[in-house]
Design an enzyme around this catalytic site. Structure first.
Site, PDB file in Angstrom:
ATOM      1  CB  CYS A 203      -0.899   0.004   1.230  1.00 22.97           C
ATOM      2  SG  CYS A 203      -2.117  -1.328   1.246  1.00 22.97           S
ATOM      3  CB  CYS A 229      -0.079  -7.601   5.043  1.00 25.66           C
ATOM      4  SG  CYS A 229      -0.354  -9.120   4.105  1.00 25.66           S
TER       5      CYS A 229
END
EC number: 1.8.4.10
Length: 246
Positions: A203, A229
């Site tokens: 991201c 993540c």
């Protein structure tokens, strides 16, 4: 409804690891797809800097294998463009996108800044939960992880079991040199941000450039005690300690 999906065990993974020891990834994938022994299977791809290798291998073996992309709605525009490029170039026939639940975002990340104070919680609602939905109908899934990427990925087996599903890591034992050679041999497109120093792209808010000599994933969640993540981190969902703090 009764869940009739195959429930793989560690013994199944051990048998596959032994069977395909020393067998190249292209041949292994062709064999597995032809035998259809793993049930409903899909590739999960971030369309990051190294993703083209696995996607090309899978598409060469069987372009109809589904490819799932989790769009966290925080991705770099370059990643979204790169996804389109690879799908078209490789002739991928079944590409899908899964996004975070809009109602959950409205409740848990209304201003879109959760990444700045609770990256684990942000990943939980923007990546882990959407992917869990996408994997609900799968018997097996294919990951692009490599052992060399970070210390948290060392000793990575080709086959492992996660929540009863078979998880494949076809490139687990590939080195960076192996990847570069494959990129060159097949003239694969590079992620646009790689040339700028982004060696691992996630991201946008939580990805930074990697400095010379750093771990390739050191640019992810820089400044936080966080290296994954959550989609590759085995957890016990019933353990309160492993529940994200909303």
């Amino acid at each position: 409804m009764i869940d009739v999906r195959p429930r793989f065990t560690q013994a199944d993974a051990d048998a596959l690891n032994a069977r395909f020891e020393g067998v190249g990834a292209p041949e292994m994938l062709r064999t597995l797809f032809a035998e259809d022994a793993l049930g409903t299977i899909a590739v999960v791809s971030s369309f990051g800097t190294e993703s083209a290798v696995l996607l090309h291998l899978v598409a060469q073996a069987d372009p109809s294998i589904p490819v799932i992309f989790v769009d966290t709605l925080k991705m770099f525009p370059e990643t979204l463009d790169y996804r389109k490029t690879l799908i078209e170039r490789f002739g991928i026939e079944n590409a899908s996108v899964v996004e975070p639940d809009a109602a959950v975002l409205a409740e848990k990340d209304e201003n879109g800044l959760r990444w700045s104070f609770d990256p684990d919680g942000c990943c939980a609602i923007r990546k882990v939960e959407p992917l869990a939905r996408a994997k609900a109908g799968l018997d097996a899934w294919i990951s692009g992880r490599k052992a060399f990427q970070s210390v948290t990925r060392q000793n990575l087996p080709r086959f492992e079991v996660e929540d009863g599903r078979m998880k494949l890591n076809p490139l687990g034992d590939w080195t960076k040199d192996d990847l570069e050679a494959y990129f060159a041999e097949h003239d694969l497109p590079r992620h646009p941000l790689e040339a700028e120093g982004f060696l691992s792209v996630g991201c946008a808010p939580c990805t930074s450039k990697v400095l010379p000599g750093e771990d390739p994933r050191s640019g992810r969640w820089r400044g936080w005690d966080k290296t994954e993540c959550g989609i590759h981190t085995p957890v016990d969902p019933d353990d309160p300690a492993n529940q994200p703090v909303f």
